[in-house]
Design an enzyme around this catalytic site. Structure first.
Site, PDB file in Angstrom:
ATOM      1  CG  HIS A  21     -46.064  54.012  31.765  1.00 39.11           C
ATOM      2  ND1 HIS A  21     -46.829  53.712  30.648  1.00 39.11           N
ATOM      3  CD2 HIS A  21     -45.942  55.372  31.759  1.00 39.11           C
ATOM      4  CE1 HIS A  21     -47.155  54.827  30.011  1.00 39.11           C
ATOM      5  NE2 HIS A  21     -46.622  55.842  30.661  1.00 39.11           N
ATOM      6  CB  SER A  69     -46.308  58.227  28.543  1.00 37.82           C
ATOM      7  OG  SER A  69     -47.330  58.333  29.493  1.00 37.82           O
ATOM      8  CG  ASP A 107     -47.962  50.552  31.189  1.00 36.74           C
ATOM      9  OD1 ASP A 107     -48.297  51.150  32.228  1.00 36.74           O
ATOM     10  OD2 ASP A 107     -47.562  51.120  30.166  1.00 36.74           O
TER      11      ASP A 107
END
Length: 231
Positions: free
Chosen positions: A208, A102, A176
């Protein structure tokens, strides 16, 4: 490493998140990732986790210096940590890797396009251009592109593809819905256009985070092999 010998030199593998108000250094159970760190240590790697000031969780004064220029101060702090590591006689400063997911994936990709300190990077769920991320988070720190065009351009990882240094592994969940996969595909295209070789692993059905147990096992095995081969 369990058989640590200070007369030898060891490779370093750094984990980072680096995002505002989100420290990684904490006295808590670290789950799969922490167990993987133990595996890497058993294989002879020093695992390094060091929060940059904006991620330290020490309030607004620590985080807001990154306003309108995400990644820049974060990388400076990360490299300050590396300078400390390089001063230690048992650290092999030619074999330093970095990994994150991330914001940490973004930080990893930014580091490999804006620094020569890292031999490898493993970047998961990477935001490669802030124009591609959701407005409520992005505009809090970067303003709107109309009001901070220079900041968006300067910190676009995609635009810096030609400057890739070191071996980069990109990972993304194909479903995602947080960091959309277009981030990785646009970066991959820019790397190809720049003639830069890289590695890519996609996880169908995953969002994600990779959570399906068989794919989690595949991912950690794949990352371990990448580290052993390249670091």
């Amino acid at each position: 490493p369990p058989d640590f010998d200070p007369s030898k030199k060891y490779p370093v593998f750094q984990f980072t998140y680096a995002g505002p108000h989100a420290p990684s250094v904490a006295n808590r159970w670290g789950g799969n990732r922490a167990m993987w760190f133990q595996l890497l240590a058993q294989k002879g790697f020093i695992v390094w986790v060091c929060d940059n000031r904006t991620a330290s969780g020490k309030g607004e004064e620590s985080a807001w210096p990154a306003y309108k220029r995400l990644y820049e101060l974060e990388l400076r702090d990360i490299e300050d940590g590396l300078n400390y590591l390089k001063s230690l006689p048992y650290v092999d400063d030619n074999r330093i890797g970095i990994h994150g997911w991330s914001f940490g994936g973004s930080m990893t990709s930014y580091a490999l396009t804006h620094s020569k300190s890292f031999k490898i990077g493993i970047a998961g769920g990477t935001v490669t251009d802030w124009r591609l991320y959701d407005s409520i988070y992005t505009e809090r720190y970067m303003m709107m592109p109309l009001n901070n065009r220079e900041g968006y351009d300067r910190n676009s990882i995609t635009k810096a593809a030609k400057d890739l240094h070191g071996r980069l592994l990109l990972i993304h969940g194909m479903m995602d819905d947080n960091v959309h996969m277009q981030n990785t595909t646009q970066f991959a295209y820019a790397l190809q256009e720049a003639g830069k070789q890289f590695d890519l692993m996609l996880y169908p059905t995953q969002r994600h985070g990779v959570t399906n147990p068989t794919q989690v096992r595949h991912m950690y095995g794949m990352m371990t092999d990448f580290i052993l081969k390249n670091l």
